[in-house]
Design a protein around this motif. Sequence first.
Motif, PDB file in Angstrom:
ATOM      1  N   GLU A  17       0.852  -1.193   0.000  1.00 42.99           N
ATOM      2  CA  GLU A  17       0.000   0.000   0.000  1.00 42.99           C
ATOM      3  C   GLU A  17       0.888   1.243   0.000  1.00 42.99           C
ATOM      4  OE1 GLU A  17      -4.018  -1.385   2.308  1.00 42.99           O
ATOM      5  OE2 GLU A  17      -2.297  -0.876   3.546  1.00 42.99           O
ATOM      6  N   PRO A  18       0.530   2.269  -0.763  1.00 43.28           N
ATOM      7  CA  PRO A  18      -0.653   2.301  -1.614  1.00 43.28           C
ATOM      8  C   PRO A  18      -0.553   1.243  -2.711  1.00 43.28           C
ATOM      9  CG  PRO A  18       0.712   4.242  -1.999  1.00 43.28           C
ATOM     10  CD  PRO A  18       1.341   3.490  -0.882  1.00 43.28           C
ATOM     11  N   VAL A  19      -1.703   0.750  -3.131  1.00 44.21           N
ATOM     12  CA  VAL A  19      -1.737  -0.342  -4.098  1.00 44.21           C
ATOM     13  C   VAL A  19      -1.354   0.148  -5.491  1.00 44.21           C
ATOM     14  CG1 VAL A  19      -3.471  -1.625  -2.785  1.00 44.21           C
ATOM     15  CG2 VAL A  19      -4.209  -0.095  -4.636  1.00 44.21           C
ATOM     16  N   THR A  20      -0.904  -0.794  -6.303  1.00 42.25           N
ATOM     17  CA  THR A  20      -0.574  -0.506  -7.695  1.00 42.25           C
ATOM     18  C   THR A  20      -1.856  -0.424  -8.521  1.00 42.25           C
ATOM     19  OG1 THR A  20      -0.424  -2.856  -8.246  1.00 42.25           O
ATOM     20  CG2 THR A  20       1.619  -1.767  -7.498  1.00 42.25           C
ATOM     21  N   ASP A  21      -1.732   0.093  -9.727  1.00 48.48           N
ATOM     22  CA  ASP A  21      -2.880   0.097 -10.641  1.00 48.48           C
ATOM     23  C   ASP A  21      -3.379  -1.316 -10.891  1.00 48.48           C
ATOM     24  OD1 ASP A  21      -2.900   2.837 -10.893  1.00 48.48           O
ATOM     25  OD2 ASP A  21      -1.866   2.867 -12.835  1.00 48.48           O
ATOM     26  N   TYR A  22      -2.458  -2.261 -10.987  1.00 53.69           N
ATOM     27  CA  TYR A  22      -2.869  -3.639 -11.226  1.00 53.69           C
ATOM     28  C   TYR A  22      -3.753  -4.137 -10.076  1.00 53.69           C
ATOM     29  CZ  TYR A  22      -3.007  -8.535 -12.260  1.00 53.69           C
ATOM     30  OH  TYR A  22      -3.475  -9.795 -12.544  1.00 53.69           O
ATOM     31  N   ILE A  23      -3.341  -3.891  -8.847  1.00 57.75           N
ATOM     32  CA  ILE A  23      -4.131  -4.338  -7.694  1.00 57.75           C
ATOM     33  C   ILE A  23      -5.463  -3.608  -7.655  1.00 57.75           C
ATOM     34  CG2 ILE A  23      -4.237  -4.405  -5.167  1.00 57.75           C
ATOM     35  CD1 ILE A  23      -2.417  -6.573  -6.457  1.00 57.75           C
ATOM     36  N   ARG A  24      -5.497  -2.348  -8.022  1.00 56.49           N
ATOM     37  CA  ARG A  24      -6.754  -1.616  -8.087  1.00 56.49           C
ATOM     38  C   ARG A  24      -7.701  -2.283  -9.097  1.00 56.49           C
ATOM     39  NH1 ARG A  24      -5.261   2.591  -6.203  1.00 56.49           N
ATOM     40  NH2 ARG A  24      -3.635   3.174  -7.675  1.00 56.49           N
ATOM     41  N   TRP A  25      -7.166  -2.663 -10.257  1.00 54.65           N
ATOM     42  CA  TRP A  25      -7.957  -3.359 -11.278  1.00 54.65           C
ATOM     43  C   TRP A  25      -8.411  -4.727 -10.776  1.00 54.65           C
ATOM     44  CZ3 TRP A  25      -6.250  -7.831 -14.006  1.00 54.65           C
ATOM     45  CH2 TRP A  25      -7.138  -8.266 -14.995  1.00 54.65           C
ATOM     46  N   GLU A  26      -7.478  -5.454 -10.150  1.00 56.14           N
ATOM     47  CA  GLU A  26      -7.808  -6.778  -9.639  1.00 56.14           C
ATOM     48  C   GLU A  26      -8.903  -6.692  -8.568  1.00 56.14           C
ATOM     49  OE1 GLU A  26      -4.885 -10.452  -9.069  1.00 56.14           O
ATOM     50  OE2 GLU A  26      -4.637  -8.944  -7.504  1.00 56.14           O
ATOM     51  N   HIS A  27      -8.797  -5.710  -7.694  1.00 56.05           N
ATOM     52  CA  HIS A  27      -9.805  -5.526  -6.653  1.00 56.05           C
ATOM     53  C   HIS A  27     -11.179  -5.264  -7.274  1.00 56.05           C
ATOM     54  CE1 HIS A  27     -12.053  -3.429  -3.446  1.00 56.05           C
ATOM     55  NE2 HIS A  27     -11.376  -4.225  -2.647  1.00 56.05           N
ATOM     56  N   ALA A  28     -11.213  -4.412  -8.282  1.00 58.34           N
ATOM     57  CA  ALA A  28     -12.490  -4.073  -8.923  1.00 58.34           C
ATOM     58  C   ALA A  28     -13.096  -5.280  -9.644  1.00 58.34           C
ATOM     59  CB  ALA A  28     -12.291  -2.923  -9.899  1.00 58.34           C
ATOM     60  N   SER A  29     -12.271  -6.162 -10.174  1.00 60.68           N
ATOM     61  CA  SER A  29     -12.803  -7.310 -10.917  1.00 60.68           C
ATOM     62  C   SER A  29     -13.064  -8.533 -10.032  1.00 60.68           C
ATOM     63  CB  SER A  29     -11.860  -7.689 -12.062  1.00 60.68           C
ATOM     64  OG  SER A  29     -10.605  -8.083 -11.570  1.00 60.68           O
ATOM     65  N   THR A  30     -12.671  -8.478  -8.771  1.00 60.10           N
ATOM     66  CA  THR A  30     -12.836  -9.613  -7.852  1.00 60.10           C
ATOM     67  C   THR A  30     -14.304  -9.952  -7.610  1.00 60.10           C
ATOM     68  OG1 THR A  30     -10.694  -9.284  -6.817  1.00 60.10           O
ATOM     69  CG2 THR A  30     -12.344 -10.388  -5.479  1.00 60.10           C
ATOM     70  N   LEU A  31     -15.197  -9.024  -7.831  1.00 62.27           N
ATOM     71  CA  LEU A  31     -16.627  -9.296  -7.660  1.00 62.27           C
ATOM     72  C   LEU A  31     -17.042 -10.547  -8.438  1.00 62.27           C
ATOM     73  CD1 LEU A  31     -19.363  -8.460  -6.516  1.00 62.27           C
ATOM     74  CD2 LEU A  31     -19.667  -7.018  -8.536  1.00 62.27           C
TER      75      LEU A  31
END
Length: 180
Positions: free
Chosen positions: A83-97
Amino acid sequence: MQQSKPRSTTFAELLAAAQHSAVHLEMRDGYAVGDEADEFAHFQRTGHVDLDPTARWWPAWLGLVREAVGRGVVMRRARIVSEPVTDYIRWEHASTLLNIQAGEQVRWLPRRKAFDLALPGTDFWLLDSRLVQFHNWTGDGDWHPIEPKTWTEDAAVVKLCADAFEQVWDRATPHDQYTV
């Protein structure tokens, strides 16, 4: 490490043979595997995540998850992130749904809360507390071209991975409570 070749060689076959559990520990802040490159690039340009479960690689993965969970396999995924998270982790978090809708349980652990844990050197899947599949990555985050995956049933390695996963899982935050 004693290495054994499982009866099944693809992950789909390994997961289809699982009877009780499949746990996955991810520890990188970015990956560069080809089948998600277009979606990640789109997210970087637009900030938008396509949550269509029929898009690209999702149907195959989500089908595997639904089938496994439907026959009683508990699937858990834990991610250790800087943290702060990378763009990749931000994308991964959003798609985890989509993972969650298919039946996976997902938690996130900030790296600063994992400093005192004994962790394997790379990501892994642990199936039925008996078989570990390690993932071997290049420095850029793509599958290693020579040996992308390594399997073992060595009891000491299985225990290391099982203990590491459970410690991470116990400290980690459920997906719906973790913000990026």
